[in-house]
Design a protein around this motif. Sequence first.
Motif, PDB file in Angstrom:
ATOM      1  N   LEU A   1      55.637  69.323  26.835  1.00  0.00           N
ATOM      2  CA  LEU A   1      56.499  68.156  27.017  1.00  0.00           C
ATOM      3  C   LEU A   1      56.903  67.593  25.654  1.00  0.00           C
ATOM      4  CD1 LEU A   1      57.697  66.348  29.245  1.00  0.00           C
ATOM      5  CD2 LEU A   1      55.619  64.964  29.108  1.00  0.00           C
ATOM      6  N   GLU A   2      58.178  67.313  25.493  1.00  0.00           N
ATOM      7  CA  GLU A   2      58.689  66.753  24.258  1.00  0.00           C
ATOM      8  C   GLU A   2      59.346  65.406  24.522  1.00  0.00           C
ATOM      9  OE1 GLU A   2      61.348  69.641  22.679  1.00  0.00           O
ATOM     10  OE2 GLU A   2      59.766  71.130  22.282  1.00  0.00           O
ATOM     11  N   CYS A   3      59.528  64.625  23.455  1.00  0.00           N
ATOM     12  CA  CYS A   3      60.094  63.287  23.611  1.00  0.00           C
ATOM     13  C   CYS A   3      61.493  63.320  24.217  1.00  0.00           C
ATOM     14  CB  CYS A   3      60.116  62.563  22.260  1.00  0.00           C
ATOM     15  SG  CYS A   3      58.489  61.944  21.739  1.00  0.00           S
ATOM     16  N   THR A   4      62.327  64.256  23.762  1.00  0.00           N
ATOM     17  CA  THR A   4      63.683  64.328  24.304  1.00  0.00           C
ATOM     18  C   THR A   4      63.665  64.594  25.814  1.00  0.00           C
ATOM     19  OG1 THR A   4      63.731  66.674  23.676  1.00  0.00           O
ATOM     20  CG2 THR A   4      64.718  65.088  22.147  1.00  0.00           C
ATOM     21  N   GLN A   5      62.713  65.356  26.227  1.00  0.00           N
ATOM     22  CA  GLN A   5      62.544  65.686  27.649  1.00  0.00           C
ATOM     23  C   GLN A   5      61.984  64.486  28.422  1.00  0.00           C
ATOM     24  OE1 GLN A   5      59.738  68.845  27.872  1.00  0.00           O
ATOM     25  NE2 GLN A   5      59.948  69.169  30.089  1.00  0.00           N
ATOM     26  N   LEU A   6      60.933  63.881  27.855  1.00  0.00           N
ATOM     27  CA  LEU A   6      60.266  62.753  28.498  1.00  0.00           C
ATOM     28  C   LEU A   6      61.202  61.561  28.658  1.00  0.00           C
ATOM     29  CD1 LEU A   6      57.680  61.290  29.518  1.00  0.00           C
ATOM     30  CD2 LEU A   6      57.174  60.752  27.116  1.00  0.00           C
ATOM     31  N   MET A   7      61.994  61.289  27.634  1.00  0.00           N
ATOM     32  CA  MET A   7      62.824  60.092  27.635  1.00  0.00           C
ATOM     33  C   MET A   7      64.031  60.176  28.581  1.00  0.00           C
ATOM     34  SD  MET A   7      62.549  59.250  23.542  1.00  0.00           S
ATOM     35  CE  MET A   7      63.564  57.773  23.568  1.00  0.00           C
ATOM     36  N   GLN A   8      64.193  61.314  29.233  1.00  0.00           N
ATOM     37  CA  GLN A   8      65.223  61.426  30.263  1.00  0.00           C
ATOM     38  C   GLN A   8      64.782  60.728  31.556  1.00  0.00           C
ATOM     39  OE1 GLN A   8      65.755  65.730  30.542  1.00  0.00           O
ATOM     40  NE2 GLN A   8      67.736  65.539  29.500  1.00  0.00           N
ATOM     41  N   ALA A   9      63.465  60.504  31.667  1.00  0.00           N
ATOM     42  CA  ALA A   9      62.922  59.883  32.869  1.00  0.00           C
ATOM     43  C   ALA A   9      62.948  58.368  32.756  1.00  0.00           C
ATOM     44  CB  ALA A   9      61.488  60.359  33.094  1.00  0.00           C
ATOM     45  N   ARG A  10      62.967  57.712  33.890  1.00  0.00           N
ATOM     46  CA  ARG A  10      62.881  56.251  33.916  1.00  0.00           C
ATOM     47  C   ARG A  10      61.419  55.833  33.768  1.00  0.00           C
ATOM     48  NH1 ARG A  10      64.407  54.712  39.205  1.00  0.00           N
ATOM     49  NH2 ARG A  10      64.404  56.889  39.850  1.00  0.00           N
TER      50      ARG A  10
ATOM     51  N   THR B   1      53.975  55.274  30.859  1.00  0.00           N
ATOM     52  CA  THR B   1      53.026  56.357  31.150  1.00  0.00           C
ATOM     53  C   THR B   1      51.832  56.341  30.194  1.00  0.00           C
ATOM     54  OG1 THR B   1      54.213  57.921  29.723  1.00  0.00           O
ATOM     55  CG2 THR B   1      54.842  57.855  32.061  1.00  0.00           C
ATOM     56  N   PHE B   2      50.723  56.834  30.662  1.00  0.00           N
ATOM     57  CA  PHE B   2      49.533  57.030  29.830  1.00  0.00           C
ATOM     58  C   PHE B   2      49.669  58.427  29.237  1.00  0.00           C
ATOM     59  CE2 PHE B   2      48.608  54.224  33.356  1.00  0.00           C
ATOM     60  CZ  PHE B   2      48.040  53.122  32.727  1.00  0.00           C
TER      61      PHE B   2
ATOM     62  N   LEU C   1      53.173  61.903  22.037  1.00  0.00           N
ATOM     63  CA  LEU C   1      54.283  61.561  22.917  1.00  0.00           C
ATOM     64  C   LEU C   1      54.539  60.052  22.917  1.00  0.00           C
ATOM     65  CD1 LEU C   1      53.681  63.922  25.992  1.00  0.00           C
ATOM     66  CD2 LEU C   1      55.556  64.039  24.329  1.00  0.00           C
ATOM     67  N   GLY C   2      54.206  59.420  21.806  1.00  0.00           N
ATOM     68  CA  GLY C   2      54.478  57.990  21.691  1.00  0.00           C
ATOM     69  C   GLY C   2      55.975  57.705  21.767  1.00  0.00           C
ATOM     70  N   CYS C   3      56.745  58.578  21.147  1.00  0.00           N
ATOM     71  CA  CYS C   3      58.212  58.508  21.193  1.00  0.00           C
ATOM     72  C   CYS C   3      58.741  57.130  20.825  1.00  0.00           C
ATOM     73  CB  CYS C   3      58.724  58.917  22.587  1.00  0.00           C
ATOM     74  SG  CYS C   3      58.089  60.511  23.181  1.00  0.00           S
ATOM     75  N   GLY C   4      58.054  56.455  19.900  1.00  0.00           N
ATOM     76  CA  GLY C   4      58.509  55.172  19.411  1.00  0.00           C
ATOM     77  C   GLY C   4      58.209  53.990  20.300  1.00  0.00           C
ATOM     78  N   SER C   5      57.378  54.190  21.310  1.00  0.00           N
ATOM     79  CA  SER C   5      57.040  53.082  22.220  1.00  0.00           C
ATOM     80  C   SER C   5      55.522  52.966  22.331  1.00  0.00           C
ATOM     81  CB  SER C   5      57.646  53.335  23.603  1.00  0.00           C
ATOM     82  OG  SER C   5      57.348  52.281  24.501  1.00  0.00           O
ATOM     83  N   PRO C   6      54.972  51.747  22.463  1.00  0.00           N
ATOM     84  CA  PRO C   6      53.523  51.580  22.596  1.00  0.00           C
ATOM     85  C   PRO C   6      52.981  52.344  23.803  1.00  0.00           C
ATOM     86  CG  PRO C   6      54.598  49.477  22.201  1.00  0.00           C
ATOM     87  CD  PRO C   6      55.690  50.450  22.480  1.00  0.00           C
ATOM     88  N   ILE C   7      51.754  52.848  23.661  1.00  0.00           N
ATOM     89  CA  ILE C   7      51.116  53.600  24.745  1.00  0.00           C
ATOM     90  C   ILE C   7      50.124  52.692  25.468  1.00  0.00           C
ATOM     91  CG2 ILE C   7      49.653  55.571  25.307  1.00  0.00           C
ATOM     92  CD1 ILE C   7      50.756  56.975  22.833  1.00  0.00           C
ATOM     93  N   PRO C   8      50.215  52.576  26.778  1.00  0.00           N
ATOM     94  CA  PRO C   8      49.292  51.723  27.531  1.00  0.00           C
ATOM     95  C   PRO C   8      47.841  52.192  27.391  1.00  0.00           C
ATOM     96  CG  PRO C   8      51.183  52.329  28.871  1.00  0.00           C
ATOM     97  CD  PRO C   8      51.232  53.190  27.650  1.00  0.00           C
TER      98      PRO C   8
END
Length: 262
Positions: free
Chosen positions: A222-231, A236-237, A242-249
């Motif tokens: 799984l890559e960020c470009t792929q993950l960020m296509q999802a809502r 997600t934990f 895969l932080g992709c620039g956003s905090p991780i719960p």
Amino acid sequence: MRRQRTVELPFQKRLRQIENNITKASNAQATGYIHGFAEWLSDARCTRLLKALGPYALILAILGLGWEIQLASEERQARGEARKIAAWQLLTVKASGNSGKTEAMEYLHGIGKDLSGINLSVDDGDDGVSLHMAELSGVDLSRSNMSKVYALAADFSGASLVLANLSKASLPGANFSGANLNSSDLTGTRFFRTDLSGALLWRANLEDADLMESNLTGARGLECTQLMQARNWFSTFRDKELGCGSPIPDIKAWNTFKSKAY
């Protein structure tokens, strides 16, 4: 928690009818043999013959017991074949909602049948097939069409879903830990609090999927470009890669979710 089955499903009703027919036929056949044997024993000449045989009569009794065992074995085999036929017939007929397909799939998977390529799609406008709390750990559903299925809290852990179509499926609370979802179609799929830990997601299409509060820790491919296509991907934990620039719960919140029954 196992689902409570209070209503006889179509699969169960059809299986019961087939088994009843087999039992009636077997009983009728056995009754005919037994009546014939009893009439033979009642014959006076037979009685004299048995007295003359003496100890050899025991051999005859053993042979008769062997015949009864063989008859019972054949009846069990017939019932097993009837159940397999009924299960396959149920899966090949298009039916939405709770049509007994869960039980059919669980049974066939349990006896080692190949379920890859199975088609659970429904006609446009119909609700998807219900696989509510299905227990299908390790099942091979590669290349299967499971579009629009509803699988609340179902167990697909370790399953193979390579090239499977799960578009617009609803999978809240389902367990896909360690499952192989490589090249699967997950467009528009709802994964609310779904366990995807350790899953293989290489080239999986997540466009417009909803990953709200799902577990992606240890997921591979799984890559960020792929993950960020999802809502709701940011909820997600997941691993830090895969932080992709956003905090991780905090994963502790996931453990709280997991303890709740659906």
